[in-house]
Design an enzyme around this catalytic site. Sequence first.
Site, PDB file in Angstrom:
ATOM      1  N   CYS A 275      70.526  50.805 120.489  1.00 56.43           N
ATOM      2  CA  CYS A 275      69.778  50.895 119.204  1.00 56.43           C
ATOM      3  C   CYS A 275      71.221  50.485 117.965  1.00 56.43           C
ATOM      4  O   CYS A 275      70.227  49.988 116.819  1.00 56.43           O
ATOM      5  CB  CYS A 275      69.635  52.474 119.376  1.00 56.43           C
ATOM      6  SG  CYS A 275      69.049  53.249 120.354  1.00 56.43           S
ATOM      7  N   LYS A 278      70.730  46.601 117.079  1.00 51.18           N
ATOM      8  CA  LYS A 278      69.791  46.128 116.800  1.00 51.18           C
ATOM      9  C   LYS A 278      69.321  47.285 115.695  1.00 51.18           C
ATOM     10  O   LYS A 278      68.618  46.702 114.642  1.00 51.18           O
ATOM     11  CB  LYS A 278      68.385  46.726 117.797  1.00 51.18           C
ATOM     12  CG  LYS A 278      67.506  46.318 117.115  1.00 51.18           C
ATOM     13  CD  LYS A 278      66.275  47.592 118.617  1.00 51.18           C
ATOM     14  CE  LYS A 278      65.878  48.669 118.393  1.00 51.18           C
ATOM     15  NZ  LYS A 278      64.775  49.003 118.561  1.00 51.18           N
TER      16      LYS A 278
END
Length: 443
Positions: A275, A278
Amino acid sequence: MVNIAVIGTGYVGTVAAVAFAAIGHQVTGIEVDPVKLSALRTGTVPFHEPGLDERLRHELAQGRISFTDDLAAGVAGTRVVFLCVGTPPGPDGRPDLSMLRAAAAQVGSALADGAIAVTKSTVPIGWGGELRTIIAGTHPAGADARFGVVSNPEFLREGSATHDFLYPDRVVIGGDDEDAVDEVARMYRPILEQTFPGGNRSLQPALIRTDVATAETIKYAANGFLATKIAYINEIARICDSAGADVEIVAEAVGLDHRIERKFLNAGTGYGGSCFGKDLAALSTYGEDHGIELPILDAVNPSNIIQRNQVVGKLRAALGDLTGRRVAILGLSYKPNTDDLREAPSITIVESLLAAGARVVAYDPIVKGLPTAPGIAIARDAYEAATGADAVVLVTEWSEFDDLNFRELSRVMAGDVFIDGRNRLDPAAVTEGGLRYMGMGRR
Ligand code: UGA
């Protein structure tokens, strides 16, 4: 009780499906992968998440959850459809929306009149508008189709995902249509009021009702801030290393300021996982695409990579040339209580060690190999990994490493360097065991 479809049974989808069933809804999980589908149907979660298998089996036995690969059948007749399809990073840093777009098009052709499509996947800011266009494009009623579009981002952490879902700090529901927001908020009532079995009445999760773009932005703003906080304390740790200061005391003192708070100020080998990296990359590309300068956000991922490389720098400082040196790595997953290797700091560290000519032996309680470095040896426990090693590096703070016997480690090792990449251990205990302790910004 609401009939819900959950499309995509990765991390977010499986946890959401099981948790919605646990608070009394009737859930259909949709998964196209036949292996995952049959595992879920028999009560096996296809990834490691503590306690989730038991909860899944319980909901299957109660008849509140079922799984199918037939999206149209799963969606038809449901009031609320959650899109939880993966949005992995594409080659240019932008999230790859191909799977999500394909799922949305299929949802459009099967969505009942007046039903609501909810995005839980992390999507670029502005996706809600595209979702509406895609659904309208395939809906049998075409331009006259009546349906709601809602963004309901997820804030769960791997390793404590079900807990985070059922006992959240806040629930964010963004929609362009008040009725749709109301309906999704009603679905969440057992969580908001903690009235489900096992709910904690003293907890009062906040409900944030807003528009779609704001909800989408909240997700990125939260992850961006948490990642920045970690990168920030890691930069302070580098200063501490240079100054002979102790980042743990700095973090404690700084964290006592209520405006800052201690959480997510743990210096270490840098953040990993699917997470943070990204989402930071997605924020940067948003800036590029919209002509907005975002120098702070642009700097966070590069700073995190520098932090991952600190470990190899410390090993060089302690051992000199690493050619032929044997290094034991304790912990491969990007954090404890998960088998997830995505963006794990261990990958960067092992690659750098191999490039420097070192021999690497790793041990992780759950992960039994690194696909990016298939040649490395995998040990059965920490002591086997450490046998004959010049240095041991704790990369992931699995709780079993809290009980390491340093005398025994020291006995089996060839050298005496111990790098605590997570500042998890008591330096005095490591030193008393006969090892040379090196933390991350720690005296
Ligand atoms: C993160 C967020 O915490 C969740 O709120 C969010 O829902 C999720 O991303 C997501 O977007 O799906 P997660 O990646 O599961 O959750 O794990 P975290 O506990 O946040 O840890 C992420 C990384 O940061 C780990 O590698 C961890 O070791 C590292 N970390 C965390 C630190 O290095 N220092 C800290 O102080 C905290």
